[in-house]
Design an enzyme around this catalytic site. Structure first.
Site, PDB file in Angstrom:
ATOM      1  N   ASP A  60     111.322  76.359  13.185  1.00 29.30           N
ATOM      2  CA  ASP A  60     111.850  74.993  13.179  1.00 29.30           C
ATOM      3  C   ASP A  60     113.144  74.884  13.983  1.00 29.30           C
ATOM      4  O   ASP A  60     113.439  73.831  14.558  1.00 29.30           O
ATOM      5  CB  ASP A  60     112.127  74.524  11.746  1.00 29.30           C
ATOM      6  CG  ASP A  60     110.847  74.085  11.048  1.00 29.30           C
ATOM      7  OD1 ASP A  60     109.879  73.750  11.766  1.00 29.30           O
ATOM      8  OD2 ASP A  60     110.819  74.097   9.813  1.00 29.30           O
ATOM      9  N   GLU A 130     117.672  70.529   6.336  1.00 28.01           N
ATOM     10  CA  GLU A 130     116.289  70.670   5.882  1.00 28.01           C
ATOM     11  C   GLU A 130     116.212  71.749   4.808  1.00 28.01           C
ATOM     12  O   GLU A 130     116.580  72.900   5.049  1.00 28.01           O
ATOM     13  CB  GLU A 130     115.411  71.066   7.076  1.00 28.01           C
ATOM     14  CG  GLU A 130     113.976  71.343   6.705  1.00 28.01           C
ATOM     15  CD  GLU A 130     113.151  71.866   7.894  1.00 28.01           C
ATOM     16  OE1 GLU A 130     113.639  71.845   9.041  1.00 28.01           O
ATOM     17  OE2 GLU A 130     112.020  72.312   7.653  1.00 28.01           O
ATOM     18  N   LYS A 176      95.896  59.069  -1.362  1.00 27.20           N
ATOM     19  CA  LYS A 176      96.420  59.220  -2.715  1.00 27.20           C
ATOM     20  C   LYS A 176      97.942  59.358  -2.725  1.00 27.20           C
ATOM     21  O   LYS A 176      98.498  60.209  -2.030  1.00 27.20           O
ATOM     22  CB  LYS A 176      95.796  60.461  -3.367  1.00 27.20           C
ATOM     23  CG  LYS A 176      94.312  60.319  -3.599  1.00 27.20           C
ATOM     24  CD  LYS A 176      94.095  59.287  -4.672  1.00 27.20           C
ATOM     25  CE  LYS A 176      92.648  59.088  -5.033  1.00 27.20           C
ATOM     26  NZ  LYS A 176      92.459  57.983  -5.947  1.00 27.20           N
ATOM     27  N   PRO A 179     100.482  62.677  -5.783  1.00 24.81           N
ATOM     28  CA  PRO A 179     101.313  63.883  -5.601  1.00 24.81           C
ATOM     29  C   PRO A 179     102.752  63.525  -5.187  1.00 24.81           C
ATOM     30  O   PRO A 179     103.700  64.175  -5.628  1.00 24.81           O
ATOM     31  CB  PRO A 179     100.593  64.658  -4.494  1.00 24.81           C
ATOM     32  CG  PRO A 179      99.193  64.164  -4.503  1.00 24.81           C
ATOM     33  CD  PRO A 179      99.245  62.738  -4.972  1.00 24.81           C
ATOM     34  N   GLN A 181     104.323  60.715  -5.938  1.00 20.88           N
ATOM     35  CA  GLN A 181     105.001  60.167  -7.122  1.00 20.88           C
ATOM     36  C   GLN A 181     105.565  61.310  -7.968  1.00 20.88           C
ATOM     37  O   GLN A 181     106.694  61.251  -8.450  1.00 20.88           O
ATOM     38  CB  GLN A 181     104.026  59.366  -7.969  1.00 20.88           C
ATOM     39  CG  GLN A 181     103.487  58.117  -7.284  1.00 20.88           C
ATOM     40  CD  GLN A 181     102.528  57.353  -8.208  1.00 20.88           C
ATOM     41  OE1 GLN A 181     102.670  57.388  -9.415  1.00 20.88           O
ATOM     42  NE2 GLN A 181     101.561  56.667  -7.612  1.00 20.88           N
ATOM     43  N   GLY A 350     104.981  90.862  21.772  1.00 24.43           N
ATOM     44  CA  GLY A 350     104.278  91.431  20.630  1.00 24.43           C
ATOM     45  C   GLY A 350     104.804  92.805  20.279  1.00 24.43           C
ATOM     46  O   GLY A 350     105.715  93.319  20.942  1.00 24.43           O
ATOM     47  N   CYS A 377     108.061  89.682  27.779  1.00 26.23           N
ATOM     48  CA  CYS A 377     108.535  90.789  26.946  1.00 26.23           C
ATOM     49  C   CYS A 377     107.498  91.919  26.884  1.00 26.23           C
ATOM     50  O   CYS A 377     107.349  92.665  27.836  1.00 26.23           O
ATOM     51  CB  CYS A 377     108.943  90.275  25.573  1.00 26.23           C
ATOM     52  SG  CYS A 377     110.181  91.359  24.827  1.00 26.23           S
ATOM     53  N   GLY A 379     104.490  91.605  27.253  1.00 30.33           N
ATOM     54  CA  GLY A 379     103.605  91.281  28.369  1.00 30.33           C
ATOM     55  C   GLY A 379     104.108  91.887  29.673  1.00 30.33           C
ATOM     56  O   GLY A 379     103.323  92.367  30.500  1.00 30.33           O
ATOM     57  N   HIS A 508     112.755  86.333  26.737  1.00 26.05           N
ATOM     58  CA  HIS A 508     111.815  85.293  26.295  1.00 26.05           C
ATOM     59  C   HIS A 508     112.239  83.930  26.855  1.00 26.05           C
ATOM     60  O   HIS A 508     112.987  83.206  26.197  1.00 26.05           O
ATOM     61  CB  HIS A 508     111.790  85.219  24.766  1.00 26.05           C
ATOM     62  CG  HIS A 508     111.164  86.404  24.121  1.00 26.05           C
ATOM     63  ND1 HIS A 508     109.807  86.493  23.895  1.00 26.05           N
ATOM     64  CD2 HIS A 508     111.694  87.556  23.663  1.00 26.05           C
ATOM     65  CE1 HIS A 508     109.534  87.650  23.316  1.00 26.05           C
ATOM     66  NE2 HIS A 508     110.663  88.313  23.159  1.00 26.05           N
ATOM     67  N   GLU A 510     110.666  81.331  26.891  1.00 31.43           N
ATOM     68  CA  GLU A 510     110.130  80.233  26.072  1.00 31.43           C
ATOM     69  C   GLU A 510     111.144  79.687  25.073  1.00 31.43           C
ATOM     70  O   GLU A 510     110.981  78.567  24.584  1.00 31.43           O
ATOM     71  CB  GLU A 510     108.850  80.664  25.352  1.00 31.43           C
ATOM     72  CG  GLU A 510     109.008  81.691  24.235  1.00 31.43           C
ATOM     73  CD  GLU A 510     108.906  83.141  24.696  1.00 31.43           C
ATOM     74  OE1 GLU A 510     109.184  83.428  25.880  1.00 31.43           O
ATOM     75  OE2 GLU A 510     108.561  84.004  23.862  1.00 31.43           O
TER      76      GLU A 510
HETATM   77  N1  GLN Z   1     107.481  95.681  21.323  1.00 28.82           N
HETATM   78  C1  GLN Z   1     108.314  95.547  22.473  1.00 28.82           C
HETATM   79  C2  GLN Z   1     109.740  96.019  22.229  1.00 28.82           C
HETATM   80  O1  GLN Z   1     110.166  96.144  21.120  1.00 28.82           O
HETATM   81  C3  GLN Z   1     108.312  94.108  22.971  1.00 28.82           C
HETATM   82  C4  GLN Z   1     108.913  93.146  22.001  1.00 28.82           C
HETATM   83  C5  GLN Z   1     108.531  91.706  22.286  1.00 28.82           C
HETATM   84  O2  GLN Z   1     107.572  91.427  22.976  1.00 28.82           O
HETATM   85  N2  GLN Z   1     109.276  90.770  21.745  1.00 28.82           N
HETATM   86  O3  GLN Z   1     110.456  96.266  23.156  1.00 28.82           O
END
Ligand code: GLN
Length: 539
Positions: A60, A130, A176, A179, A181, A350, A377, A379, A508, A510
């Site tokens: 969030d 929040e 409905k 819930p 209420q 990942g 990363c 990737g 990252h 993103e």
């Molecule tokens: N597993 C990898 C590392 O720890 C990449 C981490 C990730 O993709 N955020 O470096």
């Protein structure tokens, strides 16, 4: 209720109130005992979002940043774990002068101290806080108690907004209100009286239901806001304004409404709608965290998906993102051939072993066939491994995350990280948060950013092993972004002569894309995908 859209609701309230000329501060409270979100499996809790400061937090917070178009500081995130740890550590250090330290008032006062610290620092006109979880559950009771005290101390400055779900049971076909209420009654029993209800549902709320809910919950119908499901979350602020939410909130806060300026946002949503008839860009997102039981999750890659949407909107192209399960590409050559249907392939971050050989196969396909590739990363690390195996001929090349004994550790731990792992010190010890990087002239990255120095957010433990740099470079891999001291590889790419777009980032990107300011690397990736789409059409 989790997943009902509280985060997007808070973000949208932030957006509409800032459009009225107020400075907003958005805070999130997560009731779990984890001190931060860093150690949590994304299947359990969705994406782990990283702030500039390096705090690993709830997704969030990413919505807050995207809707407000601003970075959020770490003071704006709080978990039960953070609060309890602080109080317990303080007690152990004799910080309470021998008193009996009970949750009330010591935990509630610590919560209030943190809220005040965040609001003071922000110097905002309005803070929206929040509280995660569901009304009535044990986990968040102490936070609701703190909120009650806040209102008691500043009755004119605090209002309560309830976000509640109104189901439409399939067989019954009627929306409905019961819930909701009960949720209101539960809050009332805590001494908290919501003044606004955001009624989340599949469909808009009709007058009849508004009146019913108003009667049962002591909230005037005008303060009940219909929040039906939408296809595009960026429409939500505009929907709220259809029910006059910013006027209602400002009236309750006794603040004089200022200008009303959602022009840029309206234009964005209109642009996202207008592109519908054009040919979509087909992007394959190769991951492993898609499934839980019979359900498919996309929350795990939320920021990646949003970044793609931002870039597609800027290029005025519709977008189709397909979830490709990495495991499907490990053995099956026919399956790999189907990848040529995509205009771009993206391998996000990942951890761990599962699915990585499949991801490496996808990367190999992208590299050899010229499909635009973006690696984030893990990737990027896997792209370096693939390159070392196939182009440098180091067939056993690997990351020491998976094979600590590999003969060719092209991805390895930096010395400072070795110590952390030896001591089982996993929480908040990765390379986290914003770090600067220098870009090499004449590269795709340098052109995309239009700047020589950048700052991006990180979350990883492993790095490109400097021992293999020279060899990778001799064989055509370009490290176009590096840490200012030159030790750490931040961006990897292939020359446009060798591949139309093959680029990976150790960071990252993103986490920094915003709907009104798409990230330059996502833009560059989708531009390349646009070219690919043209090519596909000709073939
Ligand atoms: N597993 C990898 C590392 O720890 C990449 C981490 C990730 O993709 N955020 O470096």
């Amino acid at each position: 209720m989790s997943g009902v859209g509280k985060g997007v609701t808070v973000s949208s309230i932030g957006k509409i109130l800032s459009a009225r000329g107020f400075k907003l501060n958005l805070m999130k409270i997560d009731p779990y005992l984890n001190v931060d979100a860093g150690t949590m499996n994304p299947i359990e809790h969705g994406e782990v979002f990283v702030l500039d400061s390096g705090l690993e937090c709830d997704q969030d917070m990413g919505n807050y940043e995207r809707f407000l178009g601003a970075s959020v500081p770490p003071e704006n995130y709080m978990t039960s774990g953070m609060v309890y740890k602080y109080v317990i550590d303080k007690e152990r250090a004799l910080g309470y002068d021998g008193k009996c330290v009970d949750p009330v008032p010591y935990i509630s006062e610590e919560i209030l101290r943190r809220i005040k610290r965040s609001t003071d620092r922000s110097q905002a006109d309005i803070s929206v806080i929040e509280i995660g979880g569901t009304a009535g559950e044990y986990q968040n009771t102490i936070f609701i108690e703190a909120a009650r005290i806040l209102k008691l101390r500043s009755p004119d400055d605090v209002i309560f907004v309830l976000v509640s779900y109104l189901p439409i049971p399939n067989k019954v076909g009627e929306m409905k209100t019961k819930p909701t209420q009960y949720a209101v009654r539960t809050l009332n029993s805590y001494g908290v009286h919501p003044e606004v209800i955001i009624a989340r549902s599949e469909r808009p709320l009709d007058l009849k239901r508004k009146e019913k809910l108003a009667f049962a919950s002591n909230v005037p119908p005008a303060n009940i806001i219909s929040a039906p499901d939408v296809e595009n979350i960026y429409e939500i602020p505009l929907n709220f304004e259809k029910d006059g939410l910013s006027d209602t909130l400002l009236r309750l806060l006794k603040l004089r409404p200022r200008r009303h300026d959602l022009k840029d946002w309206r234009a964005l949503v209109a642009r996202m709608h207008a592109v519908k008839d054009k040919e979509p860009l087909r992007i394959g997102l190769v991951g492993k965290y898609f499934r839980t039981g019979d359900f498919v999750l996309s929350d795990v890659y939320l920021s990646v998906i949003e970044s793609l949407k931002h870039a597609a909107a800027a290029l005025a192209r519709p977008l189709v993102i397909e979830w490709l399960n990495a495991l499907d590409y490990e053995e099956n050559e026919d399956q790999i051939k189907t990848l040529s249907a995509y205009h771009g392939l993206l391998v996000p971050g990942g951890f761990g072993t599962r699915g990585i050989e499949g991801k490496i196969k996808v990367i190999k396909f992208a590299r050899e066939t010229g499909v635009p590739f973006l690696g984030l990363c893990y990737g990027m690390q896997l792209a370096v491994i693939e390159y070392a195996r196939q182009v440098l001929g180091l067939t056993e090349a690997h990351t020491t995350e998976i094979n600590p004994e590999t003969k060719y550790p092209v991805i390895d731990l930096m010395p400072e990280q070795k110590k952390n792992l030896k001591n089982n010190n996993y929480g908040a010890t990765m390379r986290l948060g914003a770090y600067p990087a220098k870009l090499l002239n004449g590269t795709i990255a340098r052109a995309a950013y239009g700047a020589a120095q950048i700052s991006e957010r990180h979350r990883h433990r492993y790095e490109v092993n400097p021992a293999y740099l020279a060899k990778l470079e001799e064989n055509g891999m370009i490290f176009s972004g590096r840490s200012p001291d030159g030790r750490l590889m931040e961006i990897m790419e292939m020359s446009p002569a060798a591949h139309p777009f093959f680029l990976g980032t150790q960071f990252h990107p993103e986490f920094k894309s915003r709907p009104l300011a798409p990230h330059p690397l996502f833009l560059a990736f989708l531009r390349a995908a646009t070219e690919r789409a043209k090519l596909c059409r000709i073939v």
